[in-house]
Design a protein around this motif. Structure first.
Motif, PDB file in Angstrom:
ATOM      1  N   LYS A   7       0.851  -1.187   0.000  1.00  0.00           N
ATOM      2  CA  LYS A   7       0.000   0.000   0.000  1.00  0.00           C
ATOM      3  C   LYS A   7       0.885   1.235   0.000  1.00  0.00           C
ATOM      4  O   LYS A   7       1.976   1.221   0.559  1.00  0.00           O
ATOM      5  CB  LYS A   7      -0.885   0.043   1.247  1.00  0.00           C
ATOM      6  CG  LYS A   7      -1.943  -1.010   1.276  1.00  0.00           C
ATOM      7  CD  LYS A   7      -2.831  -0.837   2.493  1.00  0.00           C
ATOM      8  CE  LYS A   7      -3.964  -1.841   2.492  1.00  0.00           C
ATOM      9  NZ  LYS A   7      -4.868  -1.630   3.639  1.00  0.00           N
ATOM     10  N   GLN A   8       0.383   2.302  -0.612  1.00  0.00           N
ATOM     11  CA  GLN A   8       1.078   3.572  -0.548  1.00  0.00           C
ATOM     12  C   GLN A   8       0.773   4.175   0.828  1.00  0.00           C
ATOM     13  O   GLN A   8      -0.388   4.335   1.209  1.00  0.00           O
ATOM     14  CB  GLN A   8       0.609   4.496  -1.668  1.00  0.00           C
ATOM     15  CG  GLN A   8       1.488   5.694  -1.841  1.00  0.00           C
ATOM     16  CD  GLN A   8       1.131   6.455  -3.087  1.00  0.00           C
ATOM     17  OE1 GLN A   8      -0.021   6.521  -3.490  1.00  0.00           O
ATOM     18  NE2 GLN A   8       2.136   7.044  -3.713  1.00  0.00           N
ATOM     19  N   ARG A   9       1.815   4.426   1.591  1.00  0.00           N
ATOM     20  CA  ARG A   9       1.656   4.859   2.976  1.00  0.00           C
ATOM     21  C   ARG A   9       0.891   6.183   3.096  1.00  0.00           C
ATOM     22  O   ARG A   9       0.041   6.344   3.965  1.00  0.00           O
ATOM     23  CB  ARG A   9       3.022   4.998   3.655  1.00  0.00           C
ATOM     24  CG  ARG A   9       2.949   5.247   5.138  1.00  0.00           C
ATOM     25  CD  ARG A   9       4.320   5.314   5.775  1.00  0.00           C
ATOM     26  NE  ARG A   9       5.087   4.103   5.652  1.00  0.00           N
ATOM     27  CZ  ARG A   9       5.000   3.057   6.479  1.00  0.00           C
ATOM     28  NH1 ARG A   9       4.172   3.084   7.471  1.00  0.00           N
ATOM     29  NH2 ARG A   9       5.747   1.988   6.294  1.00  0.00           N
ATOM     30  N   LEU A  27       8.301  -5.305  -3.045  1.00  0.00           N
ATOM     31  CA  LEU A  27       8.369  -3.986  -3.686  1.00  0.00           C
ATOM     32  C   LEU A  27       8.969  -4.080  -5.082  1.00  0.00           C
ATOM     33  O   LEU A  27       8.484  -3.451  -6.022  1.00  0.00           O
ATOM     34  CB  LEU A  27       9.176  -3.017  -2.829  1.00  0.00           C
ATOM     35  CG  LEU A  27       8.546  -2.591  -1.517  1.00  0.00           C
ATOM     36  CD1 LEU A  27       9.541  -1.766  -0.703  1.00  0.00           C
ATOM     37  CD2 LEU A  27       7.274  -1.806  -1.758  1.00  0.00           C
ATOM     38  N   ASP A  28      10.037  -4.868  -5.219  1.00  0.00           N
ATOM     39  CA  ASP A  28      10.671  -5.015  -6.530  1.00  0.00           C
ATOM     40  C   ASP A  28       9.768  -5.762  -7.511  1.00  0.00           C
ATOM     41  O   ASP A  28       9.688  -5.406  -8.686  1.00  0.00           O
ATOM     42  CB  ASP A  28      12.017  -5.721  -6.401  1.00  0.00           C
ATOM     43  CG  ASP A  28      13.087  -4.834  -5.799  1.00  0.00           C
ATOM     44  OD1 ASP A  28      12.965  -3.593  -5.919  1.00  0.00           O
ATOM     45  OD2 ASP A  28      14.039  -5.378  -5.216  1.00  0.00           O
ATOM     46  N   VAL A  29       9.068  -6.796  -7.043  1.00  0.00           N
ATOM     47  CA  VAL A  29       8.156  -7.537  -7.914  1.00  0.00           C
ATOM     48  C   VAL A  29       7.030  -6.618  -8.393  1.00  0.00           C
ATOM     49  O   VAL A  29       6.676  -6.601  -9.570  1.00  0.00           O
ATOM     50  CB  VAL A  29       7.588  -8.785  -7.193  1.00  0.00           C
ATOM     51  CG1 VAL A  29       6.516  -9.460  -8.042  1.00  0.00           C
ATOM     52  CG2 VAL A  29       8.697  -9.768  -6.878  1.00  0.00           C
ATOM     53  N   ARG A  47       6.638   6.903  -5.186  1.00  0.00           N
ATOM     54  CA  ARG A  47       7.441   6.612  -3.993  1.00  0.00           C
ATOM     55  C   ARG A  47       7.196   7.587  -2.854  1.00  0.00           C
ATOM     56  O   ARG A  47       7.483   7.283  -1.701  1.00  0.00           O
ATOM     57  CB  ARG A  47       8.932   6.622  -4.343  1.00  0.00           C
ATOM     58  CG  ARG A  47       9.328   5.425  -5.178  1.00  0.00           C
ATOM     59  CD  ARG A  47      10.824   5.379  -5.422  1.00  0.00           C
ATOM     60  NE  ARG A  47      11.182   6.386  -6.418  1.00  0.00           N
ATOM     61  CZ  ARG A  47      12.208   7.212  -6.320  1.00  0.00           C
ATOM     62  NH1 ARG A  47      13.004   7.173  -5.289  1.00  0.00           N
ATOM     63  NH2 ARG A  47      12.463   8.080  -7.269  1.00  0.00           N
ATOM     64  N   TYR A  48       6.633   8.770  -3.157  1.00  0.00           N
ATOM     65  CA  TYR A  48       6.419   9.797  -2.151  1.00  0.00           C
ATOM     66  C   TYR A  48       5.578   9.260  -0.992  1.00  0.00           C
ATOM     67  O   TYR A  48       4.525   8.680  -1.200  1.00  0.00           O
ATOM     68  CB  TYR A  48       5.725  11.010  -2.767  1.00  0.00           C
ATOM     69  CG  TYR A  48       5.471  12.111  -1.773  1.00  0.00           C
ATOM     70  CD1 TYR A  48       6.503  12.938  -1.364  1.00  0.00           C
ATOM     71  CD2 TYR A  48       4.222  12.294  -1.216  1.00  0.00           C
ATOM     72  CE1 TYR A  48       6.289  13.942  -0.444  1.00  0.00           C
ATOM     73  CE2 TYR A  48       3.990  13.297  -0.291  1.00  0.00           C
ATOM     74  CZ  TYR A  48       5.038  14.110   0.095  1.00  0.00           C
ATOM     75  OH  TYR A  48       4.826  15.094   1.021  1.00  0.00           O
ATOM     76  N   GLY A  49       6.051   9.442   0.210  1.00  0.00           N
ATOM     77  CA  GLY A  49       5.323   8.969   1.390  1.00  0.00           C
ATOM     78  C   GLY A  49       5.663   7.547   1.777  1.00  0.00           C
ATOM     79  O   GLY A  49       5.306   7.102   2.857  1.00  0.00           O
TER      80      GLY A  49
END
Length: 58
Positions: A7-9, A27-29, A47-49
């Motif tokens: 999830k995006q934080r 994350l890489d997958v 990637r922000y957050g």
């Protein structure tokens, strides 16, 4: 392999669910399935957050 969710934080949006060996590998997958080389090459706005990665409990 274990199922993980990413999830995006900052927003809580679920970005990916799938098999991986570890949280870092998840994350890489996720990034590769989105067409990037790895998580480090995701766009800055994605990637922000940061990310919240967790095992999916069945």
């Amino acid at each position: 392999m274990t199922l993980f969710q990413v999830k995006q934080r900052s927003t809580g949006v679920l970005l990916w669910v799938g098999p991986a060996d570890s949280e870092g590998h998840a994350l890489d997958v996720m990034a590769r399935e989105a067409g990037f080389r790895d998580a480090a090459h995701l766009p800055v706005h994605v990637r922000y957050g940061g990310f919240r990665t967790a095992r999916v409990v069945s």
